[in-house]
Write a protein that holds these residues in place. Structure first.
Motif, mmCIF file in Angstrom:
data_model
loop_
_atom_site.group_PDB
_atom_site.id
_atom_site.type_symbol
_atom_site.label_atom_id
_atom_site.label_comp_id
_atom_site.label_asym_id
_atom_site.label_seq_id
_atom_site.Cartn_x
_atom_site.Cartn_y
_atom_site.Cartn_z
ATOM 1 N N ASP A 169 15.523 -10.353 -2.339
ATOM 2 C CA ASP A 169 15.154 -11.031 -3.585
ATOM 3 C C ASP A 169 14.119 -12.124 -3.336
ATOM 4 O OD1 ASP A 169 16.992 -9.402 -4.847
ATOM 5 O OD2 ASP A 169 18.581 -10.919 -4.872
ATOM 6 N N VAL A 170 14.274 -12.868 -2.265
ATOM 7 C CA VAL A 170 13.320 -13.942 -1.944
ATOM 8 C C VAL A 170 11.937 -13.351 -1.664
ATOM 9 C CG1 VAL A 170 12.720 -15.662 -0.181
ATOM 10 C CG2 VAL A 170 15.029 -15.596 -1.140
ATOM 11 N N PHE A 171 11.896 -12.284 -0.890
ATOM 12 C CA PHE A 171 10.616 -11.653 -0.581
ATOM 13 C C PHE A 171 9.965 -11.077 -1.834
ATOM 14 C CE2 PHE A 171 11.151 -12.565 3.649
ATOM 15 C CZ PHE A 171 10.306 -11.882 4.504
ATOM 16 N N ALA A 172 10.746 -10.378 -2.639
ATOM 17 C CA ALA A 172 10.198 -9.754 -3.848
ATOM 18 C C ALA A 172 9.620 -10.812 -4.784
ATOM 19 C CB ALA A 172 11.273 -8.941 -4.553
ATOM 20 N N ALA A 173 10.297 -11.939 -4.912
ATOM 21 C CA ALA A 173 9.815 -13.011 -5.791
ATOM 22 C C ALA A 173 8.529 -13.638 -5.270
ATOM 23 C CB ALA A 173 10.894 -14.081 -5.939
ATOM 24 N N ALA A 174 8.253 -13.482 -3.979
ATOM 25 C CA ALA A 174 7.039 -14.027 -3.378
ATOM 26 C C ALA A 174 5.932 -12.986 -3.281
ATOM 27 C CB ALA A 174 7.352 -14.592 -1.991
ATOM 28 N N GLY A 175 6.088 -11.875 -3.986
ATOM 29 C CA GLY A 175 5.053 -10.846 -3.977
ATOM 30 C C GLY A 175 5.056 -9.972 -2.749
ATOM 31 N N LEU A 176 6.194 -9.895 -2.080
ATOM 32 C CA LEU A 176 6.358 -9.043 -0.898
ATOM 33 C C LEU A 176 7.374 -7.959 -1.241
ATOM 34 C CD1 LEU A 176 6.579 -11.899 1.741
ATOM 35 C CD2 LEU A 176 4.775 -10.158 1.682
ATOM 36 N N PRO A 177 6.938 -6.785 -1.676
ATOM 37 C CA PRO A 177 7.874 -5.725 -2.060
ATOM 38 C C PRO A 177 8.888 -5.459 -0.946
ATOM 39 C CG PRO A 177 5.635 -5.100 -2.627
ATOM 40 C CD PRO A 177 5.534 -6.349 -1.810
ATOM 41 N N ALA A 178 10.166 -5.421 -1.306
ATOM 42 C CA ALA A 178 11.224 -5.284 -0.307
ATOM 43 C C ALA A 178 12.358 -4.446 -0.869
ATOM 44 C CB ALA A 178 11.735 -6.658 0.123
ATOM 45 N N ALA A 179 13.142 -3.880 0.031
ATOM 46 C CA ALA A 179 14.284 -3.054 -0.362
ATOM 47 C C ALA A 179 15.420 -3.291 0.614
ATOM 48 C CB ALA A 179 13.900 -1.579 -0.392
ATOM 49 N N LEU A 180 16.639 -3.106 0.133
ATOM 50 C CA LEU A 180 17.828 -3.278 0.963
ATOM 51 C C LEU A 180 18.093 -2.010 1.760
ATOM 52 C CD1 LEU A 180 20.346 -5.042 1.664
ATOM 53 C CD2 LEU A 180 21.522 -3.823 -0.189
ATOM 54 N N ALA A 196 0.840 -1.199 0.000
ATOM 55 C CA ALA A 196 0.000 0.000 0.000
ATOM 56 C C ALA A 196 0.874 1.248 0.000
ATOM 57 C CB ALA A 196 -0.918 -0.004 1.223
ATOM 58 N N GLY A 197 0.548 2.179 -0.885
ATOM 59 C CA GLY A 197 1.308 3.422 -0.943
ATOM 60 C C GLY A 197 2.752 3.239 -1.350
ATOM 61 N N GLY A 198 3.059 2.126 -1.994
ATOM 62 C CA GLY A 198 4.436 1.866 -2.418
ATOM 63 C C GLY A 198 5.351 1.406 -1.307
ATOM 64 N N GLN A 199 4.796 1.012 -0.169
ATOM 65 C CA GLN A 199 5.629 0.590 0.947
ATOM 66 C C GLN A 199 6.383 -0.694 0.635
ATOM 67 O OE1 GLN A 199 2.966 0.398 4.374
ATOM 68 N NE2 GLN A 199 3.821 2.302 5.110
ATOM 69 N N LYS A 200 7.614 -0.759 1.125
ATOM 70 C CA LYS A 200 8.451 -1.938 0.947
ATOM 71 C C LYS A 200 9.045 -2.345 2.284
ATOM 72 C CE LYS A 200 9.841 -0.966 -3.830
ATOM 73 N NZ LYS A 200 10.991 -0.824 -4.765
ATOM 74 N N THR A 201 9.028 -3.640 2.534
ATOM 75 C CA THR A 201 9.703 -4.163 3.719
ATOM 76 C C THR A 201 11.208 -3.958 3.564
ATOM 77 O OG1 THR A 201 7.997 -5.782 4.281
ATOM 78 C CG2 THR A 201 10.260 -6.320 4.927
ATOM 79 N N LEU A 202 11.851 -3.517 4.635
ATOM 80 C CA LEU A 202 13.296 -3.265 4.613
ATOM 81 C C LEU A 202 14.038 -4.463 5.202
ATOM 82 C CD1 LEU A 202 13.433 0.440 5.837
ATOM 83 C CD2 LEU A 202 13.367 -0.420 3.498
ATOM 84 N N MET A 203 15.161 -4.817 4.589
ATOM 85 C CA MET A 203 15.978 -5.920 5.083
ATOM 86 C C MET A 203 17.451 -5.628 4.852
ATOM 87 S SD MET A 203 13.805 -9.357 4.168
ATOM 88 C CE MET A 203 13.179 -8.786 2.600
ATOM 89 N N GLY A 204 18.275 -6.251 5.692
ATOM 90 C CA GLY A 204 19.701 -5.973 5.666
ATOM 91 C C GLY A 204 20.519 -6.844 4.751
ATOM 92 N N ARG A 205 19.892 -7.838 4.085
ATOM 93 C CA ARG A 205 20.635 -8.718 3.178
ATOM 94 C C ARG A 205 19.897 -8.818 1.850
ATOM 95 N NH1 ARG A 205 23.116 -13.796 6.696
ATOM 96 N NH2 ARG A 205 23.958 -12.554 8.435
#
Length: 306
Positions: free
Chosen positions: A163-174, A149-158
């Motif tokens: 990549d695993v989250f993004a491929a599962a439809g969970l927008p994420a950023a480093l 929602a609103g372009g939000q992305k889960t943040l992760m340190g690795r």
């Protein structure tokens, strides 16, 4: 000619079967195709729901089959264990996490002292993240997730887990400095949750005096972070730290008047109070009792958890 082989499914455990953990588990199993185990609290209604359903079911009727346990299987060589508990709940599972054969343990919640967790499970296999998804579980345990929602992305340190989250439809950023990001986010989390809890009790927002107390406490938290030898990070929080207290108070006052904002964060009273206690302890250890008093005052008005 054949195309590249599909990525091998990962063995993933999610410790914490609430709204966030259930959303991660559902997406990683159903969209990502991974072998997912969900660990719910022993004897809890959520554990019973998951066992009854044989997995996670959404309000739309979609189902993700997952293995359901009431404790982490320490003998399984999980590729990733995702911990979605709150910081004040994690001590109960640290021994199992420490003894587990997991390749990586990723803590995904607000925490002021992430180094303690890294030391507990081993720095080399510890990672951190911050979930940015919204979800609800109804009384029957059906999941209603809102992702991206609103372009939000889960943040992760690795990057691997991004990549695993993004491929599962969970927008994420480093986020390259996830521990510092979390330390600096904890004070803002407290301010937002406290103003929401107090505002909900008033059914319409907080007073200017209450907003000002929170603004001064937020600045005291940032001062403590600097005194500990870190910078206030990222730039958006540094700008808030340098802003006039009245301006920060006005922002918090305005947010407390937004019903949807209050309702979303007012469930975080226990987390808010626990984070305040952690920061008060850190300020007291640094012999900054003035900062400790300002931070302690951030607990929600009339909080039963004071």
């Amino acid at each position: 000619m054949t195309g590249p082989a599909a990525p091998k499914p990962l063995h993933i455990a999610v410790v914490g079967a609430g709204q966030i953990g259930s959303t991660f588990a559902f997406q990683l199993a159903r969209a990502g195709g991974h072998e997912v185990t969900v660990v719910a609290r022993p004897g809890s209604p959520r554990l019973a729901q998951l066992r009854r359903d044989g997995g996670i079911v959404t309000r739309k009727g979609d189902r993700a089959a997952v293995r359901v346990l009431d404790a982490l299987d320490e003998s399984t060589s999980y590729d990733l264990v995702i911990v979605t508990l709150m910081a004040h709940q994690v001590d109960a599972v640290l021994p199992a996490l420490r003894q587990s054969r997991a390749e990586c343990v990723q803590f995904m919640f607000n925490v002021f002292e992430p180094e303690r967790l890294a030391a507990a499970v081993g720095t080399e296999r510890c990672s951190f993240g911050m979930p940015f998804v919204q979800a609800r579980l109804d009384a029957d345990g059906r999941l209603d997730p809102v992702i991206g929602a609103g372009g939000q992305k889960t943040l992760m340190g690795r990057q691997r887990w991004v990549d695993v989250f993004a491929a599962a439809g969970l927008p994420a950023a480093l986020e390259p400095d996830m521990p510092l990001w979390l330390r600096c986010h904890a004070p803002l989390c407290v301010a937002f949750e406290s103003v929401s809890v107090s505002g909900e009790r008033r059914s319409g927002g907080v007073s200017w005096s209450e907003a000002s107390i929170l603004a001064r406490g937020l600045k005291a938290c940032f001062s403590l972070i600097e005194e500990q030898g870190s910078v206030v990070y990222p730039r958006s929080k540094r700008l808030m730290y340098r802003s006039p207290t009245a301006g920060v108070a006005a922002m918090l006052l305005g947010l407390s008047r937004i019903r949807s904002f209050r309702e979303l964060l007012a469930t975080g009273e226990a987390e808010c109070c626990a984070l305040v206690d952690d920061m008060v302890g850190a300020a007291t250890s640094s012999n900054r009792l003035d900062l400790a008093r300002s931070i302690a005052a951030m607990k929600p008005v009339n909080s039963a958890l004071k």
